[in-house]
Design a protein around this motif. Sequence first.
Motif, PDB file in Angstrom:
ATOM      1  N   GLU A 205      32.049  38.630  44.129  1.00 47.37           N
ATOM      2  CA  GLU A 205      32.989  39.666  43.694  1.00 47.37           C
ATOM      3  C   GLU A 205      34.311  39.052  43.227  1.00 47.37           C
ATOM      4  OE1 GLU A 205      30.289  41.931  46.559  1.00 47.37           O
ATOM      5  OE2 GLU A 205      31.198  39.946  46.457  1.00 47.37           O
ATOM      6  N   MET A 206      34.831  38.069  43.979  1.00 47.83           N
ATOM      7  CA  MET A 206      36.074  37.426  43.591  1.00 47.83           C
ATOM      8  C   MET A 206      35.897  36.604  42.310  1.00 47.83           C
ATOM      9  SD  MET A 206      38.883  37.986  45.166  1.00 47.83           S
ATOM     10  CE  MET A 206      39.600  38.630  46.668  1.00 47.83           C
ATOM     11  N   ALA A 207      34.746  35.966  42.155  1.00 42.19           N
ATOM     12  CA  ALA A 207      34.484  35.203  40.932  1.00 42.19           C
ATOM     13  C   ALA A 207      34.435  36.130  39.719  1.00 42.19           C
ATOM     14  CB  ALA A 207      33.176  34.428  41.068  1.00 42.19           C
ATOM     15  N   LEU A 208      33.828  37.306  39.893  1.00 44.67           N
ATOM     16  CA  LEU A 208      33.799  38.286  38.802  1.00 44.67           C
ATOM     17  C   LEU A 208      35.204  38.809  38.496  1.00 44.67           C
ATOM     18  CD1 LEU A 208      30.590  40.337  39.702  1.00 44.67           C
ATOM     19  CD2 LEU A 208      30.897  38.747  37.791  1.00 44.67           C
ATOM     20  N   ALA A 209      36.005  38.998  39.550  1.00 42.75           N
ATOM     21  CA  ALA A 209      37.384  39.436  39.336  1.00 42.75           C
ATOM     22  C   ALA A 209      38.161  38.382  38.557  1.00 42.75           C
ATOM     23  CB  ALA A 209      38.055  39.703  40.681  1.00 42.75           C
ATOM     24  N   ALA A 210      37.880  37.112  38.813  1.00 39.66           N
ATOM     25  CA  ALA A 210      38.531  36.042  38.060  1.00 39.66           C
ATOM     26  C   ALA A 210      38.059  36.049  36.613  1.00 39.66           C
ATOM     27  CB  ALA A 210      38.216  34.692  38.711  1.00 39.66           C
TER      28      ALA A 210
ATOM     29  N   GLY B 225      39.777  39.508  35.356  1.00 42.17           N
ATOM     30  CA  GLY B 225      41.191  39.754  35.578  1.00 42.17           C
ATOM     31  C   GLY B 225      42.075  38.533  35.580  1.00 42.17           C
ATOM     32  N   GLY B 226      41.498  37.351  35.348  1.00 40.15           N
ATOM     33  CA  GLY B 226      42.299  36.137  35.308  1.00 40.15           C
ATOM     34  C   GLY B 226      42.090  35.288  36.548  1.00 40.15           C
ATOM     35  N   GLU B 227      41.791  34.010  36.330  1.00 39.81           N
ATOM     36  CA  GLU B 227      41.489  33.132  37.462  1.00 39.81           C
ATOM     37  C   GLU B 227      42.725  32.867  38.317  1.00 39.81           C
ATOM     38  OE1 GLU B 227      41.279  28.873  35.316  1.00 39.81           O
ATOM     39  OE2 GLU B 227      40.045  30.437  34.410  1.00 39.81           O
TER      40      GLU B 227
ATOM     41  N   TRP C 170      44.009  45.601  50.507  1.00 37.85           N
ATOM     42  CA  TRP C 170      45.092  44.853  49.896  1.00 37.85           C
ATOM     43  C   TRP C 170      44.606  44.087  48.663  1.00 37.85           C
ATOM     44  CZ3 TRP C 170      46.437  39.871  48.608  1.00 37.85           C
ATOM     45  CH2 TRP C 170      47.775  39.670  48.275  1.00 37.85           C
ATOM     46  N   SER C 171      43.469  43.392  48.801  1.00 39.22           N
ATOM     47  CA  SER C 171      42.941  42.613  47.673  1.00 39.22           C
ATOM     48  C   SER C 171      42.573  43.528  46.509  1.00 39.22           C
ATOM     49  CB  SER C 171      41.706  41.821  48.117  1.00 39.22           C
ATOM     50  OG  SER C 171      42.026  40.883  49.113  1.00 39.22           O
ATOM     51  N   TYR C 172      41.889  44.604  46.830  1.00 39.98           N
ATOM     52  CA  TYR C 172      41.413  45.531  45.800  1.00 39.98           C
ATOM     53  C   TYR C 172      42.585  46.058  44.965  1.00 39.98           C
ATOM     54  CZ  TYR C 172      38.858  49.562  43.850  1.00 39.98           C
ATOM     55  OH  TYR C 172      38.275  50.492  43.019  1.00 39.98           O
ATOM     56  N   ASN C 173      43.674  46.433  45.633  1.00 38.13           N
ATOM     57  CA  ASN C 173      44.815  47.029  44.939  1.00 38.13           C
ATOM     58  C   ASN C 173      45.634  46.013  44.148  1.00 38.13           C
ATOM     59  OD1 ASN C 173      44.252  49.634  45.763  1.00 38.13           O
ATOM     60  ND2 ASN C 173      45.419  49.414  47.669  1.00 38.13           N
TER      61      ASN C 173
ATOM     62  N   GLU D 155      41.048  47.932  35.285  1.00 39.29           N
ATOM     63  CA  GLU D 155      39.907  47.426  34.512  1.00 39.29           C
ATOM     64  C   GLU D 155      39.033  46.518  35.369  1.00 39.29           C
ATOM     65  OE1 GLU D 155      38.988  44.382  30.807  1.00 39.29           O
ATOM     66  OE2 GLU D 155      40.968  45.336  30.932  1.00 39.29           O
ATOM     67  N   THR D 156      39.661  45.648  36.151  1.00 39.00           N
ATOM     68  CA  THR D 156      38.905  44.725  36.998  1.00 39.00           C
ATOM     69  C   THR D 156      38.235  45.472  38.146  1.00 39.00           C
ATOM     70  OG1 THR D 156      40.440  42.958  36.437  1.00 39.00           O
ATOM     71  CG2 THR D 156      39.065  42.623  38.383  1.00 39.00           C
ATOM     72  N   ARG D 157      38.918  46.474  38.718  1.00 37.91           N
ATOM     73  CA  ARG D 157      38.319  47.253  39.803  1.00 37.91           C
ATOM     74  C   ARG D 157      37.088  48.018  39.317  1.00 37.91           C
ATOM     75  NH1 ARG D 157      43.913  48.662  40.935  1.00 37.91           N
ATOM     76  NH2 ARG D 157      43.531  50.794  40.209  1.00 37.91           N
TER      77      ARG D 157
END
Length: 525
Positions: free
Chosen positions: A280-285, A288-290, A309-312, A317-319
Amino acid sequence: MSKFSVVLRPLSLLLAAGLLMPVPEAHAQRVSARDREKITALQTRMTQAEQRYVAALALVEAADPKGGGEADAALEDMEDVLAECVNQRGCQLGGLLASYKRLLKGQVDGTTSEDELGISSGPVLADPDHVAPLVADVPEAARAAQLLNDHRHAFDEMVEYNPAVQAGIRRWLTDMRPALLTSYENYMNLRAVMWPEWEKRGLPEALLFGIMAKESNGRVHATSRAGAAGLMQFMPATGRRFGLGPDGTGFDTRYDARSAAEASAAYINERMGPLNRNIEMALAAYNGGEGRAARVYRQSGGQSFWSQWSYNEFPAETRDYVPMVIAAAWIFLHPQQYGVEFPRVNAQPTTIKLAKSTTIYELTICLGSNNTRDGYMRVLRNMNPRYQADGWIPAGTTINATTRIAGLYNRYCVSGPRADLARALITADVNAAIIRPQANALHASVAVGDISNAQDAAPVVAPPAAAPARSTPRSHTVARGDTLSSIARRYACSVGQLARANNLRAPAYALRPGQKLSLEGCRAR
């Protein structure tokens, strides 16, 4: 190539379940003589197909290139027999299944060891529902052997299946279902060049499909307003880091399927390292930017993407992006659970040496549809991203295709009525449809009447003077993507005028970037 590279096609769970159901003896006794003859014929066909397949394996082992095609044809015969048996009164499916199981068991037993074949003893990364021929030798037979076992996929353990993902699945299965099916078709036609790049880097195939479906729907030439391009939507700077970009010939390798797959696999692995292999974090990078993803992960103390906290900390777009990618991947792995029947795609790769100059538009017309929804234009464009759809490709050029496209090309596109029709349509000049008046037709004849009534006639008003014609450049420098038709439209010429002025021969009108064309007889619009 070893004989184990020839892949038995997996049967669906539903069909397999039906094949294993015994037929009541009382029912068998009610079968008519005609039905028994048909059943005997099916049994004979199954035996012949099995023998044909065994003979094909011998050809493969002898490195005969005909072996693979013969094996595929034999398996298709077996599938046809099984399908007909389902609808044939009194046909006992269990008996016919024995041939298929013998071949499957023979392939799996013939392997020397799991380590030698590179097969993990844990859950496999590629789902047997999506097995298709690959360019690389991938031991798919052992994977197919696990089809009837309800193993969970490795990907299932790597992500969270939560309400956000379920909402994404809902969207893919409702208003976005056409996009999902289109993405699947496009992916399967490119799978032979994309999946091996992810497999050898230890990444799940489902994740590759999910990213591609969300980013581009499997359209090689997709671009965004922000400047991202290709199947995996690399931005220029990120692409350059992983070897993508202009290659010196005017082509941007972000549009190349194999290069994009290799770069995206390298990028995901690079991101997952410092993020504790968190998908999930890799996809967010990825979306949404690494830098942002690394900061959020570090400041949260390594919390999940789904922690409040992380989600917000990520943009809307990334969420949305993260659960949508996972949802597409989940459906890819579990289509039957959601009632999804992905289209069967014949994607055995091959090449075609063009017998005459052509365009992808022309090929799309002469190939027809042949059991597809949308024909073959997208397949040809995806497999040959260097060519514009309306750009002429010289005779003798080798292009990428599938075995089905190659067969249709030889049948319909080299010569014959459909080939002639496609050429006529592709070279049709819109300007030729305009009926232009003759010069003397502008002067209407006027009858001479009584001169005494002339003074009562309405005064003749001279037509307004024509606006001075705009100056037209005397020449045009051909840019990449220009065609004679597009240049003619720009300068209000006919294609014929331009061709004659520049000694261009029909029907190809071959142009090259940098070529100067005379605009004799043209006028600016």
